[in-house]
Each structure stands twice: as structure tokens, then as C-alpha cells.
Design an enzyme around this catalytic site. Structure first.
Site, PDB file in Angstrom:
ATOM      1  CB  ALA A 179       6.048   5.519 -10.129  1.00 50.29           C
ATOM      2  CE  LYS A 180       0.784   4.796  -6.395  1.00 52.23           C
ATOM      3  NZ  LYS A 180       0.935   3.777  -5.350  1.00 52.23           N
TER       4      LYS A 180
ATOM      5  CE1 TYR B  79       1.377   8.237  -6.036  1.00 50.03           C
ATOM      6  CE2 TYR B  79      -0.217   9.089  -7.625  1.00 50.03           C
ATOM      7  CZ  TYR B  79       0.068   8.347  -6.488  1.00 50.03           C
ATOM      8  OH  TYR B  79      -0.945   7.728  -5.810  1.00 50.03           O
ATOM      9  CB  ALA B  80       0.856   9.626 -13.274  1.00 44.66           C
TER      10      ALA B  80
ATOM     11  CG  ASN C 206      -1.453   1.335   1.564  1.00 45.47           C
ATOM     12  OD1 ASN C 206      -2.376   1.814   0.897  1.00 45.47           O
ATOM     13  ND2 ASN C 206      -0.882   2.006   2.550  1.00 45.47           N
TER      14      ASN C 206
HETATM   15  N1  LIG Z   1      -5.257   9.171  -1.191  1.00 40.32           N
HETATM   16  C1  LIG Z   1      -5.540   9.049  -2.468  1.00 40.32           C
HETATM   17  O1  LIG Z   1      -6.347   9.797  -3.030  1.00 40.32           O
HETATM   18  C2  LIG Z   1      -4.908   7.968  -3.304  1.00 40.32           C
HETATM   19  C3  LIG Z   1      -5.374   7.806  -4.615  1.00 40.32           C
HETATM   20  C4  LIG Z   1      -4.821   6.805  -5.398  1.00 40.32           C
HETATM   21  C5  LIG Z   1      -3.832   5.996  -4.889  1.00 40.32           C
HETATM   22  N2  LIG Z   1      -3.388   6.185  -3.618  1.00 40.32           N
HETATM   23  C6  LIG Z   1      -2.334   5.298  -3.141  1.00 40.32           C
HETATM   24  O2  LIG Z   1      -2.794   4.639  -1.983  1.00 40.32           O
HETATM   25  C7  LIG Z   1      -1.710   4.380  -1.108  1.00 40.32           C
HETATM   26  C8  LIG Z   1      -1.978   4.972   0.262  1.00 40.32           C
HETATM   27  O3  LIG Z   1      -2.219   6.358   0.102  1.00 40.32           O
HETATM   28  P1  LIG Z   1      -2.722   7.262   1.338  1.00 40.32           P
HETATM   29  O4  LIG Z   1      -3.288   8.489   0.724  1.00 40.32           O
HETATM   30  O5  LIG Z   1      -3.527   6.447   2.259  1.00 40.32           O
HETATM   31  O6  LIG Z   1      -1.314   7.618   1.981  1.00 40.32           O
HETATM   32  P2  LIG Z   1      -0.962   8.238   3.436  1.00 40.32           P
HETATM   33  O7  LIG Z   1      -2.199   8.589   4.157  1.00 40.32           O
HETATM   34  O8  LIG Z   1       0.052   9.285   3.147  1.00 40.32           O
HETATM   35  O9  LIG Z   1      -0.257   7.022   4.159  1.00 40.32           O
HETATM   36  C9  LIG Z   1       0.921   6.492   3.606  1.00 40.32           C
HETATM   37  C10 LIG Z   1       1.430   5.397   4.509  1.00 40.32           C
HETATM   38  O10 LIG Z   1       2.659   4.922   3.992  1.00 40.32           O
HETATM   39  C11 LIG Z   1       3.698   5.198   4.944  1.00 40.32           C
HETATM   40  N3  LIG Z   1       4.880   5.589   4.188  1.00 40.32           N
HETATM   41  C12 LIG Z   1       5.047   6.602   3.354  1.00 40.32           C
HETATM   42  N4  LIG Z   1       6.300   6.641   2.874  1.00 40.32           N
HETATM   43  C13 LIG Z   1       6.916   5.595   3.447  1.00 40.32           C
HETATM   44  C14 LIG Z   1       8.223   5.092   3.355  1.00 40.32           C
HETATM   45  N5  LIG Z   1       9.147   5.677   2.593  1.00 40.32           N
HETATM   46  N6  LIG Z   1       8.545   3.989   4.063  1.00 40.32           N
HETATM   47  C15 LIG Z   1       7.622   3.393   4.861  1.00 40.32           C
HETATM   48  N7  LIG Z   1       6.356   3.823   4.977  1.00 40.32           N
HETATM   49  C16 LIG Z   1       6.019   4.928   4.275  1.00 40.32           C
HETATM   50  C17 LIG Z   1       3.162   6.301   5.825  1.00 40.32           C
HETATM   51  O11 LIG Z   1       3.732   6.333   7.111  1.00 40.32           O
HETATM   52  P3  LIG Z   1       5.076   7.185   7.405  1.00 40.32           P
HETATM   53  O12 LIG Z   1       4.927   8.505   6.739  1.00 40.32           O
HETATM   54  O13 LIG Z   1       5.142   7.237   8.880  1.00 40.32           O
HETATM   55  O14 LIG Z   1       6.193   6.398   6.822  1.00 40.32           O
HETATM   56  C18 LIG Z   1       1.704   5.875   5.926  1.00 40.32           C
HETATM   57  O15 LIG Z   1       1.549   4.811   6.820  1.00 40.32           O
HETATM   58  C19 LIG Z   1      -0.468   4.956  -1.799  1.00 40.32           C
HETATM   59  O16 LIG Z   1       0.175   3.971  -2.547  1.00 40.32           O
HETATM   60  C20 LIG Z   1      -1.057   6.001  -2.721  1.00 40.32           C
HETATM   61  O17 LIG Z   1      -0.228   6.268  -3.809  1.00 40.32           O
HETATM   62  C21 LIG Z   1      -3.901   7.151  -2.807  1.00 40.32           C
END
Ligand SMILES: NC(=O)c1ccc[n+]([C@@H]2O[C@H](COP(=O)([O-])OP(=O)(O)OC[C@H]3O[C@@H](n4cnc5c(N)ncnc54)[C@H](OP(=O)(O)O)[C@@H]3O)[C@@H](O)[C@H]2O)c1
Length: 264
Positions: free
Chosen positions: A159-160, A156-157, A88
Site C-alpha cells: 500500500a505504501k 502495508y508495504a 499522515n
Molecule cells: N512509526 C514508524 O516507524 C513509521 C515508519 C514509516 C512510516 N510511518 C507512517 O507514518 C504515519 C504515522 O505513523 P505513527 O507511527 O506516527 O502512527 P501512530 O502513532 O499510530 O498515529 C497514527 C495516527 O493516525 C490516527 N489514525 C489511525 N487510524 C486512523 C483511522 N482509521 N482514521 C483516523 N485516524 C486514524 C491515530 O489516531 P486514532 O487511533 O485515534 O484514530 C493517530 O492519530 C503512518 O502513515 C505510518 O504508516 C511510520
């Protein structure tokens, strides 16, 4: 047994690892898998802000190549196996503004966090799944992997998009050996990180958060559902995909975007 009882026991005895499971979508997924009976391990760089750790927390920066193998080996030693892996962790801190604003460093950071980190975690865990001829791997990608938003999410896009392709390729390789591999691609999800991202875009553009949110939604072609997803919307799909109810599913990319994607 009714459906509710089934969901609350169907992952009993399973060990799940959710990277980035302390916040946002990852936390919702970790909670959902635990509700279904799984033992859940989560990783992140920082402990949850409220110090309320409901799952087995391992502090790690899995975007760093050198941390991956020791962290995963430690988990395997302690828990014996991993049945469900949810890659994730991801995101971007690159600036908006298109190709000219993105340096090699921005590209490398986004590729490391969103593509190479899951590739390395898979590589460390797959041998144990292949040995027992079972397991499920989920890659959390993004709608931007299929609808690039060049102004704000270029590297980012990309990479995804690569993650979606890699996930498909891996599924071809390991599904015949008993391991299911799937991709889940959310559209806009209301997390703290999304709120922060929209706030910074609004400051850059000199618009209100509401106006910039509408503008991003418009660039996606609108969201027919009229709202962003909640993290639980994504977790519900993952909860299903990793369950025995989805035993025939592998190699597909599930877009959860409230109907945004305009293509068939
Ligand atoms: N939110 C959206 O709209 C959205 C849309 C499409 C896809 N996504 C994808 O869904 C996933 C989760 O997104 P989210 O919005 O829920 O993210 P988030 O709220 O920012 O949470 C990210 C999580 O990953 C951890 N993390 C980040 N960088 C890290 C690193 N280098 N090493 C270890 N842990 C790390 C963070 O904790 P720490 O910072 O403490 O490390 C946190 O637990 C991601 O892959 C994102 O690209 C999100």
C-alpha cells in the site's frame, strides 16, 4: 530577520490539515507547523489520551469512504480553505508471517488506510487548491514502500509503495496548476505504535524487545545512524517541504531513514 524568526512566521496565515495528528509523527508535524505560524487542524478517531488538544481537533475515521467528503466539506466550510494537507494517518494491524497469513480482509484494511484514504482526502480538497492555484500536499509513506519487509509488513508495504507511485502521478497532474505534491518516507520511527509493534513481534518470536529491534534494523540493512528516528526528525523535513523555502520542490520522495536504504 534570522532563520529562527523566519521559521516561526513563515506559515502565518496558512491553514494546515494533518490527518492522524493526535499521536506520533502526526502530532510532531502538527506541532511543527503551528510553531511556524500555521492554523492546524488534526483528525483522528479518538481524542488525545491526555485531553490536551492544542490544535483544532476533528473526530473522524477517514479510512471510511463515507466519512471523507462530509468531514472535509465541514472543515472547508469552517476554515474557508486548506493550504497545506499532510496525509499522515496510516499503519497496519495485519499479522506477521508472510503471504499465507494475509487474508483478503487484511489486504483491504491496509489498502484502505494507507492508500485509498489519502486518495479520497486529496480528491475532496484538491478542487479548492486548484481554484486558487496554490497548495502543498504531503503523503507520508514508508521506507517499507521501497524495501519490503515481507515477514511482517507485506500488505502495508504494498500500500505504501502504491502511495509513492500515486503521489508522483498526482504531482505530474497538478504541479503545472500550482499545487506541489511530495512524499516523505520514514524508516523506523520511535512512536508508541512502533514500541507496541516491536513488543508484539518480540512475543511472537520469543525474543527480547532489544533483540527483535536489532533484527528488524538488520533486515533493513542496518541503520548507519545507529538509532530509530524521532517523530521530530520527520516533522522537521515536513516543516521545510511545506514552506516557501521549498517552492521549487514537487514530485519527489524524501526518505528519512538514518542512512538505511542501500540503493542509490
Ligand atoms: N512509526 C514508524 O516507524 C513509521 C515508519 C514509516 C512510516 N510511518 C507512517 O507514518 C504515519 C504515522 O505513523 P505513527 O507511527 O506516527 O502512527 P501512530 O502513532 O499510530 O498515529 C497514527 C495516527 O493516525 C490516527 N489514525 C489511525 N487510524 C486512523 C483511522 N482509521 N482514521 C483516523 N485516524 C486514524 C491515530 O489516531 P486514532 O487511533 O485515534 O484514530 C493517530 O492519530 C503512518 O502513515 C505510518 O504508516 C511510520
Amino acid at each position: 530577520m534570522d532563520n529562527k524568526q523566519l521559521i516561526s512566521t513563515e506559515l502565518t496565515g496558512k491553514i494546515a490539515l494533518v490527518t492522524g495528528g493526535t499521536k506520533g509523527i502526526g502530532k510532531a508535524i502538527a506541532d511543527r507547523l503551528a510553531q511556524a505560524g500555521a492554523t492546524v487542524i488534526i483528525t483522528a478517531r479518538n481524542e488525545p489520551a491526555d485531553n490536551q488538544i492544542e490544535h483544532h481537533f476533528i473526530k473522524a475515521d477517514l479510512a471510511k469512504a463515507e466519512e471523507t467528503a462530509p468531514v472535509i466539506n465541514g472543515i472547508l466550510k469552517e476554515f474557508g480553505t486548506i493550504d497545506i494537507l499532510v496525509n499522515n494517518m496510516g499503519g497496519s494491524s495485519s499479522p506477521s508471517g508472510g503471504f499465507s497469513t494475509l487474508t483478503d480482509e487484511h489486504w483491504e484494511n491496509d489498502l484502505h488506510l494507507n492508500l485509498l484514504a489519502p486518495v479520497r482526502v486529496d480528491r475532496a480538497i484538491l478542487p479548492t487548491m486548484l481554484e486558487k492555484k496554490s497548495g502543498v500536499i504531503i503523503h507520508i509513506s514508508s521506507l517499507s514502500g521501497v524495501i519490503p519487509l515481507w515477514e511482517s509488513l507485506g500488505a502495508y508495504a504494498v500500500a505504501k509503495a502504491a502511495l509513492i507511485n500515486y503521489s508522483k502521478s498526482l504531482s505530474k497532474e497538478v504541479t503545472p496548476k500550482g499545487v506541489r505534491v511530495l512524499t516523505v518516507s520514514p524508516g523506523m520511527v520511535k512512536t508508541d505504535t512502533m514500541d507496541g509493534y516491536l513488543k508484539s513481534l518480540s512475543i511472537e518470536a520469543g525474543l527480547s524487545v532489544e533483540e527483535i529491534t536489532q533484527s528488524v534494523m538488520d533486515k533493513l540493512g542496518g541503520i548507519p545512524m545507529g538509532r530509530m528516528a524521532n517523530p521530530q526528525d520527520i516533522a522537521e523535513m515536513v516543516g521545510y517541504l511545506v514552506s516557501p523555502r521549498a517552492s521549487y520542490l514537487s514530485g519527489a520522495n524524501y526518505i528519512i531513514d538514518g542512512g538505511s536504504n542501500p540503493t542509490v
